[in-house]
Design a protein around this motif. Structure first.
Motif, PDB file in Angstrom:
ATOM      1  N   PHE A  95       0.837  -1.202   0.000  1.00 20.48           N
ATOM      2  CA  PHE A  95       0.000   0.000   0.000  1.00 20.48           C
ATOM      3  C   PHE A  95       0.872   1.253   0.000  1.00 20.48           C
ATOM      4  N   LEU A 153      -4.054  10.339   7.047  1.00 23.00           N
ATOM      5  CA  LEU A 153      -3.199   9.468   6.247  1.00 23.00           C
ATOM      6  C   LEU A 153      -4.119   8.661   5.343  1.00 23.00           C
ATOM      7  N   ILE A 154      -4.053   8.941   4.038  1.00 25.89           N
ATOM      8  CA  ILE A 154      -4.941   8.313   3.061  1.00 25.89           C
ATOM      9  C   ILE A 154      -4.165   7.270   2.272  1.00 25.89           C
ATOM     10  N   PHE A 155      -4.766   6.086   2.128  1.00 29.12           N
ATOM     11  CA  PHE A 155      -4.101   4.970   1.469  1.00 29.12           C
ATOM     12  C   PHE A 155      -4.603   4.748   0.052  1.00 29.12           C
ATOM     13  N   GLY A 156      -3.726   4.196  -0.766  1.00 32.30           N
ATOM     14  CA  GLY A 156      -4.122   3.690  -2.063  1.00 32.30           C
ATOM     15  C   GLY A 156      -4.856   2.366  -1.909  1.00 32.30           C
ATOM     16  N   SER A 157      -5.309   1.819  -3.030  1.00 31.71           N
ATOM     17  CA  SER A 157      -6.148   0.614  -2.995  1.00 31.71           C
ATOM     18  C   SER A 157      -5.352  -0.678  -2.889  1.00 31.71           C
TER      19      SER A 157
END
Lengths: 116, 112
Positions: B89, B100-104
């Motif tokens: 990720f 804190l934003i995550f990718g898929s």
């Protein structure tokens, strides 16, 4: 030093039931957060807290409540469980705060929740 | 809005080959970009991170590059080994909102 501890590890709920997912950290981190993980959708932020007494909404807050009465604990409450809340839930903590630059987030082992 | 896009969703490589995973972010104020590895049944663990004042960072077989102008960052794994097989990720710290934003995620399979 246990890091981030989540309980329970597994849970099955019936639609409409309520429950609390527990999260505790012993690293004196100010910042704590809850994510849910669904296939193909990565980790989505539910709620977060920059310190005791302060919480805010993430990307997918609907259906969940949080509180932060101490630095160590950050429980996540489902008031009326729905099948759409079937997921794996992760709690994380880090040193980050309004004043400090973001640092490594430490994750718990997760809670696998099934709502039937 | 706040968004992190990650590609590819799955990646299969032969042992010894290199693997590259790419991410883009939306918030120009983002200043911290970590990469996490998640093994089956476990929580994600940090493997490398980069801050906005650095263009590249290396740690043995792992490297991360950052292009702030394009709002793009990448993970490079060289000489892949079967134990590198996991879900990876990317994430971006949204300084404007303290999230804190995550990718898929990318599922990496290293074939022996």
């Amino acid at each position: 030093n246990a890091g981030v501890t989540q309980t329970p590890k597994f849970q099955v709920l019936k639609t409409g039931q309520s429950m609390t997912l527990q999260c505790a950290q012993d690293m004196n981190h100010e910042y704590m957060s809850w994510y849910r993980q669904d296939p193909g959708m990565g980790l989505r932020l539910i709620h977060y807290s920059v310190g005791a007494g302060i919480t805010d909404q993430g990307e997918v807050p609907n259906g969940y409540n949080v509180s932060r009465s101490t630095t160590e604990d950050f429980p996540l409450r489902l008031l009326s469980a729905a099948p759409s809340q079937t997921s794996v839930y992760f709690c994380a903590s880090s040193y980050s705060s309004y004043e400090a630059m973001n640092t490594e987030a430490f994750f718990g082992q997760g809670t696998r929740l099934t709502v039937v | 809005g706040e968004n992190v896009e990650q590609h590819p969703s799955t990646l299969s490589v032969q042992e010894g080959d290199s693997a590259v995973i790419k991410c883009t972010y939306s918030d120009s104020a983002s200043n911290y970009f970590p990469w996490y590895k998640q093994e089956l049944g476990k929580g994600p663990q940090l493997i490398i991170d980069i801050r906005s004042n650095v263009g590249e960072k290396k740690d043995q077989r792992i490297a991360v590059t950052l292009n702030k102008t394009a709002k793009h960052f990448s993970l490079h794994i060289t000489e892949t080994q079967p134990e590198d097989s996991a879900v990876y990720f990317c994430a971006a710290w949204m300084d404007s909102s303290y999230k804190l934003i995550f990718g898929s995620g990318t599922r990496l399979l290293v074939r022996p």
